[in-house]
Design a protein around this motif. Structure first.
Motif, short mmCIF file in Angstrom:
data_model
loop_
_atom_site.label_atom_id
_atom_site.label_comp_id
_atom_site.label_asym_id
_atom_site.label_seq_id
_atom_site.Cartn_x
_atom_site.Cartn_y
_atom_site.Cartn_z
N THR A 10 -39.25 26.50 6.54
CA THR A 10 -38.36 25.68 7.35
C THR A 10 -38.83 25.67 8.79
O THR A 10 -39.75 26.40 9.16
N ASP A 11 -38.20 24.82 9.58
CA ASP A 11 -38.51 24.79 11.01
C ASP A 11 -37.28 25.21 11.80
O ASP A 11 -36.23 25.48 11.21
N ILE A 12 -37.40 25.23 13.10
CA ILE A 12 -36.30 25.74 13.91
C ILE A 12 -35.06 24.85 13.87
O ILE A 12 -33.97 25.29 14.19
N PHE A 13 -35.23 23.60 13.44
CA PHE A 13 -34.10 22.68 13.34
C PHE A 13 -33.55 22.59 11.92
O PHE A 13 -32.61 21.87 11.66
N ASN A 14 -34.21 23.31 10.99
CA ASN A 14 -33.82 23.32 9.58
C ASN A 14 -33.83 21.91 8.99
O ASN A 14 -33.04 21.58 8.12
N SER A 17 -37.20 21.60 5.43
CA SER A 17 -37.23 22.74 4.53
C SER A 17 -37.86 22.36 3.20
O SER A 17 -37.67 21.26 2.71
N ASN A 92 -46.31 35.27 17.43
CA ASN A 92 -44.91 34.81 17.29
C ASN A 92 -44.79 33.28 17.28
O ASN A 92 -43.81 32.73 17.76
N TYR A 94 -44.60 31.70 14.45
CA TYR A 94 -43.64 31.54 13.36
C TYR A 94 -43.12 32.92 13.02
O TYR A 94 -43.70 33.93 13.39
N GLN A 102 -35.67 39.88 10.24
CA GLN A 102 -36.98 39.47 10.76
C GLN A 102 -37.97 40.62 10.64
O GLN A 102 -37.67 41.77 10.96
N LEU A 121 -40.10 30.76 9.08
CA LEU A 121 -39.54 29.89 10.10
C LEU A 121 -40.70 29.47 11.01
O LEU A 121 -41.18 30.25 11.83
N LYS A 122 -41.17 28.25 10.79
CA LYS A 122 -42.37 27.79 11.47
C LYS A 122 -42.04 27.12 12.79
O LYS A 122 -41.21 26.23 12.85
N LEU A 123 -42.76 27.56 13.81
CA LEU A 123 -42.69 26.91 15.10
C LEU A 123 -43.90 25.99 15.25
O LEU A 123 -43.88 25.03 16.00
#
Length: 129
Positions: A10-14, A17, A92, A94, A102, A121-123
């Motif tokens: 997923t990403d930071i905004f979900n 996914s 960091n 992701y 975490q 959680l991918k940035l």
């Protein structure tokens, strides 16, 4: 004993996914092994898509090959992607959560079970980005 593990990407905004299933032959793995297996799975999926596209494509001319050289050895490519993914984790770029906790130590070993929840959680993209 083989363990099948569902991994949520997923990403930071979900918003982006997706679910990926990974298989492990051991019950206990390191975070590094998790990352490498995850990248390998994504790389294999990408290679399959390339092969499917190649079946419907044309054969490039010598001039086109000069401008767009043939890809290098896939095994070498996957190692490059593994190294990039590990470096990104250490920077960091992701995060990895195991059962909503975490993980920050790449050498930490985790016990796997079919109910283990893993989230990447991918940035930034792990591959292709």
């Amino acid at each position: 004993m083989s363990v099948q593990l569902n991994v949520i990407d997923t990403d930071i905004f979900n918003q982006n996914s997706k679910l990926i299933t990974l298989c492990f032959s051991m019950e206990k793995i390191s975070i590094k092994e998790l990352i490498e297996t995850r990248v390998m799975k994504e790389f294999n999926i990408e290679e399959e898509h390339k092969l499917k596209r190649a079946d419907n494509s044309f054969i490039p001319t010598a001039k086109e090959l000069k401008l767009n050289p043939a890809p290098s050895d896939p095994q070498q490519d996957v190692e490059i992607h593994k190294d990039k993914a590990i470096t990104s984790f250490l920077k960091n770029e992701y995060f990895i959560f195991i059962n909503d906790v975490q993980k920050t130590d790449i050498e930490e070993r985790i016990l796997l079970s079919p109910t283990t929840r893993v989230t990447f959680l991918k940035l930034t993209p792990l591959i292709g980005g």
